[in-house]
Design a protein around this motif. Structure first.
Motif, mmCIF file in Angstrom:
data_model
loop_
_atom_site.group_PDB
_atom_site.id
_atom_site.type_symbol
_atom_site.label_atom_id
_atom_site.label_comp_id
_atom_site.label_asym_id
_atom_site.label_seq_id
_atom_site.Cartn_x
_atom_site.Cartn_y
_atom_site.Cartn_z
ATOM 1 N N SER A 1 0.734 -0.953 0.339
ATOM 2 C CA SER A 1 -0.127 -0.197 0.300
ATOM 3 C C SER A 1 0.738 1.025 -0.270
ATOM 4 C CB SER A 1 -0.638 0.037 0.923
ATOM 5 O OG SER A 1 -0.412 -0.254 2.719
ATOM 6 N N TYR A 2 2.034 1.489 0.876
ATOM 7 C CA TYR A 2 3.120 2.614 0.576
ATOM 8 C C TYR A 2 3.969 2.583 -0.745
ATOM 9 C CZ TYR A 2 3.080 1.252 5.799
ATOM 10 O OH TYR A 2 3.165 1.273 6.855
ATOM 11 N N LEU A 3 3.603 1.691 -1.252
ATOM 12 C CA LEU A 3 3.911 1.838 -3.133
ATOM 13 C C LEU A 3 2.814 2.352 -4.246
ATOM 14 C CD1 LEU A 3 6.729 -1.151 -3.915
ATOM 15 C CD2 LEU A 3 6.989 0.857 -3.942
ATOM 16 N N LYS A 4 2.215 1.601 -3.584
ATOM 17 C CA LYS A 4 0.788 2.414 -4.502
ATOM 18 C C LYS A 4 0.304 3.890 -4.073
ATOM 19 C CE LYS A 4 -1.814 -1.669 -3.900
ATOM 20 N NZ LYS A 4 -2.413 -2.979 -3.384
ATOM 21 N N SER A 5 0.734 4.057 -2.995
ATOM 22 C CA SER A 5 0.615 5.453 -2.718
ATOM 23 C C SER A 5 1.413 6.085 -3.598
ATOM 24 C CB SER A 5 0.742 5.918 -1.358
ATOM 25 O OG SER A 5 0.349 6.684 -0.721
ATOM 26 N N ILE A 6 2.698 5.857 -3.376
ATOM 27 C CA ILE A 6 3.797 6.688 -3.892
ATOM 28 C C ILE A 6 3.502 6.819 -5.504
ATOM 29 C CG2 ILE A 6 6.242 6.006 -4.798
ATOM 30 C CD1 ILE A 6 6.457 5.597 -1.461
ATOM 31 N N LEU A 7 3.288 5.252 -6.199
ATOM 32 C CA LEU A 7 3.230 5.535 -7.578
ATOM 33 C C LEU A 7 2.307 6.692 -8.527
ATOM 34 C CD1 LEU A 7 4.110 1.765 -8.358
ATOM 35 C CD2 LEU A 7 5.642 3.494 -8.622
ATOM 36 N N GLY A 8 0.767 6.294 -7.290
ATOM 37 C CA GLY A 8 0.016 7.280 -7.926
ATOM 38 C C GLY A 8 0.466 8.345 -7.481
ATOM 39 N N GLN A 9 1.416 9.237 -6.306
ATOM 40 C CA GLN A 9 1.901 10.781 -6.610
ATOM 41 C C GLN A 9 2.966 10.754 -7.759
ATOM 42 O OE1 GLN A 9 3.440 12.466 -2.946
ATOM 43 N NE2 GLN A 9 2.974 10.057 -2.252
ATOM 44 N N VAL A 10 3.724 9.429 -8.614
ATOM 45 C CA VAL A 10 4.540 9.176 -10.153
ATOM 46 C C VAL A 10 4.161 9.479 -11.238
ATOM 47 C CG1 VAL A 10 6.396 8.012 -10.678
ATOM 48 C CG2 VAL A 10 6.959 7.926 -8.271
ATOM 49 N N PHE A 11 2.908 8.955 -11.067
ATOM 50 C CA PHE A 11 2.046 8.710 -12.666
ATOM 51 C C PHE A 11 0.943 9.872 -12.513
ATOM 52 C CE2 PHE A 11 4.217 4.778 -12.104
ATOM 53 C CZ PHE A 11 5.655 5.132 -13.105
#
Length: 712
Positions: A119-129
């Motif tokens: 869930s941490y990575l999903k949040s990060i990738l939501g910002q990246v993309f």
């Protein structure tokens, strides 16, 4: 802790249920493997001949032994078990790395995809993309497939966001993803940086310089163009191998502004190539980018202004695109993309003009298994050409069934399709095209060219405002009483058009004027002068463009009347007696044409001028529908002198003609058109001799043309 234990218990229970369901698949079907004679029909004698045994036998798909057949076996495969990703142990990990067999040279296993479960990575990738579409961070898992070009383009953004993560667990998950991706993208990043430092690129690494969402520059048809890039895809088909760029420009279909897609190809080349030598390259690489963008913004302002009204009447001097042919034109035009679409087979398909339309897409779904079935019928002869293996650092080409076909070459900015539906995301308000997007406006507009009488495409750089000749009507060589009544008749119709009507609504709201008289007395010029005074388009139609058959005349006349009414044009039909001659009992074709004119003109709401030198030949039914008939007499001496003086005053070069010369010329019995032709011939003769136009040149021109007697 209790929540974690409950989650683990739920996962293990789900795993057991799944495993149990898989184990019972065969049992469910095996229950049918019974001998009917042991149940209800015990009294029936057994028969072991083919197809005579009363029972059911279950078969299973076994190991593949043939590419076109299924190998059926009577035992359930032993390796039938739940997917590894459903194992509770695997579901605990932030990342899952999928490796597949490598069928090319190199490593035996290559990275196929990365499954994001954290869930941490999903949040990060939501910002990246966040500038991409297709990502929903609340999904159970996000799947990114090799070659991870989206991570390549957003690598620096990923690094920055991971550094700024405050939660230590989230930061560690981000660094773990970076570590995995770095090992996969290290070579691509290194080679890309080396190519960029040298200002060159190879075909295999072309995709690295075309980041989705950037502006790209190309020199198209002799003009600078900038498009907004949505995606870049390698394609291989019968026309060759190329990188296909899907780009967008701002266009207008007559109802609204929106984005219009377009495909640009960069075909395969060998070795390295200067980035600026490519047919299309990132606009940031252009050495004079600001200068080019400023020029394109001015073009965008003109594009916006000509589309703010339902049509734009202007002047044009340049090349027009008539289908696949280019023609040079100097004359009046109407920019009207909506009518262009109505009367041609080509029109514009627009995407909504909002911020999400051009967002690049990322597919993060886990593709389900879709068995490929061969189509029915015999297999085609010949060998299938194998697809080349992917090059290092390059996204692989899509499978053949997914490749877009090589598009036909429509005129720039053109596409064949249906009109898009109206919606709030489309707009024709000028403020809805931000200044920072004006450089993306199309270079082409669609409309009608009065010079060649065709619906064509214009380049916006050659569209100009009209320099009106406001004194044209006052300069008519016509008796004042004629000009007075024409002026009053026309201006009253313009001011009170809706007040004049027939008993039938919409009928009889136009006016028709018949100008009859000998040739060269100013009949056609009157209609031209009226259009200049009213600042309206002049549509001069002739028998040639209407056609020879009743069907062609009706179709073309309907188009002309509809367009002329929309544009408030002054409609002119020269030599109208050719089409409106009196009907006879033995010419059904001509009778039909006259009937079509009578019917269609009855409901025409505009202004129509008819000219003829044979008024007596016009059908009486049509003469009764003429509101005003004006007879033009032959030019007298005073009128001829005025015409000669008028041509001298409007000449582009000074002349040596004086008042006594005009006194002598007025006695030459010629009409206005003949005076025009003689004056032009004399000008050419004087120009050839590099002298001022003199009476001797006119004497020579009159003698050669023999249009009138002249005694100097």
């Amino acid at each position: 802790m209790e929540s974690s234990a409950m989650d683990t218990t739920l996962i293990e229970d789900r795993h057991k249920d799944l495993q149990g369901s898989m184990e019972t698949v065969g049992a469910d079907w095996s229950e049918l493997d019974v001998d009917a004679s042991t149940t209800e029909d015990e009294g029936i004698a057994k028969d072991d001949h083919n197809g005579q045994h009363c029972g059911v036998k279950t078969l299973f798909e076994g190991e593949t032994t043939c590419t076109c057949c299924i190998n059926w076996v009577d035992e359930m495969p032993k390796d039938l078990r739940p997917s590894a990703e459903e194992e509770s142990e695997n579901r605990r990990h932030a990342l899952l790395i999928r490796l597949r067999r490598n069928h090319n040279d190199g490593k035996p296993m290559v990275l196929h995809s990365i499954v994001i479960q954290s869930s941490y990575l999903k949040s990060i990738l939501g910002q990246v993309f966040q500038e991409y579409s297709g990502i929903t961070i609340t999904l159970k898992k996000l799947v990114f497939r090799a070659p991870f070009d989206c991570f390549f383009h957003e690598w620096h953004r990923l690094e920055k966001i991971v550094r700024e993560v405050e939660d230590p667990i989230g930061r560690s998950h981000g660094r773990l993803l970076q570590k995995v991706l770095r090992s996969e993208l290290r070579e691509t990043i290194s080679l890309s940086n080396d190519l960029n430092r040298n200002g060159v690129i190879t075909y295999d690494y072309l995709w690295t310089i075309f980041k989705p969402g950037v502006d790209v520059y190309t020199f198209e048809d002799g003009y600078d163009r900038i498009y907004r890039l949505q995606r870049a895809t390698y394609v291989s088909n019968i026309s060759g191998e190329f990188l296909q760029l899907t780009v967008h420009e701002i266009s207008c279909d007559g109802d609204r502004f929106g984005y219009q897609p377009k495909l640009i190809h960069i075909y395969k080349f060998s070795g390295t190539k200067e980035v600026q030598d490519l047919d299309v390259f990132p606009a940031s690489c252009h050495p004079r980018l600001e200068e080019v963008k400023n020029s394109l913004r001015q073009r965008g302002e003109m594009f916006k202004n000509v589309h703010l009204k339902s049509y734009f009447y202007g002047a044009y001097k340049g090349t027009v695109m008539d289908g696949h042919n280019n023609r040079n034109v100097d004359g009046r035009i109407v920019v009207d993309p909506l009518s262009h679409a109505d009367f041609t087979t080509s029109h514009v398909n627009l995407m909504p003009f909002d911020s999400s339309s051009l967002k690049p897409e990322i597919d993060v779904s886990d593709q389900p298994h879709h068995p490929v079935q061969a189509p029915p019928g015999p297999r085609p002869r010949g060998r299938r050409v194998p697809q080349p293996p992917p090059y290092p650092g390059r996204p692989p080409a899509p499978p053949p069934q997914m490749m877009p076909p090589n598009p036909p070459p429509p005129p720039p900015g053109m596409a064949v399709g249906s009109h898009p539906k109206r919606g709030s995301k489309y707009s024709r308000k000028p403020e809805d095209i931000p200044d920072n997007l004006l450089h993306l406006c199309s270079a082409y507009v669609r409309g009608y060219c009065f010079k060649i009488k065709k619906w064509v495409i214009f380049h916006i750089d050659h569209v100009r405002e009209i320099q009106w000749h406001d004194d044209a009507f006052d300069s008519l060589v016509l008796q004042d009483k004629y000009k007075k009544i024409i002026k009053a008749f026309v201006e009253s119709h313009v001011e009170h058009k809706d007040q004049f009507d027939d008993f039938i609504e919409g009928k009889g709201q136009g006016i028709t004027m018949l100008l009859e008289g000998p040739p060269g007395v100013g009949k056609t010029l009157t209609a031209e002068a009226v259009s200049e005074r009213l600042r309206r388009p002049l549509y001069a139609m002739g028998a040639g463009e209407l056609g020879a058959t009743p069907e062609a005349v009706e179709e073309n006349l309907e188009m002309i009347l509809e367009a002329a009414a929309k544009w408030d044009a002054v409609l002119l039909l020269d030599e109208c007696d050719v089409l409106l001659a009196q009907r006879t009992s033995n010419d059904l074709g001509r009778n039909s044409i006259v009937a079509i004119f009578l019917r269609l003109l009855e409901y025409y709401r505009g202004m129509l001028f008819l000219t003829t030198n044979r008024a007596e030949a016009i059908d009486p039914a049509f003469q009764s529908r003429v509101h005003l008939t004006i007879h033009y007499p032959r030019l007298d001496a005073a009128a001829r002198r005025q015409v000669w003086a008028r041509f001298d005053a409007t000449a582009h070069r000074p002349t040596a003609l004086r008042a006594p010369d005009f006194d002598a010329l007025q006695d030459v019995v010629v009409n206005g058109r003949e005076i025009k032709n003689v004056f032009k011939t004399a000008q050419l003769l004087a120009s050839h001799e590099k002298k001022l136009l003199a009476i001797e040149h006119i004497h020579t021109a009159l003698s050669v043309s023999r249009v009138g007697a002249f005694d100097p």
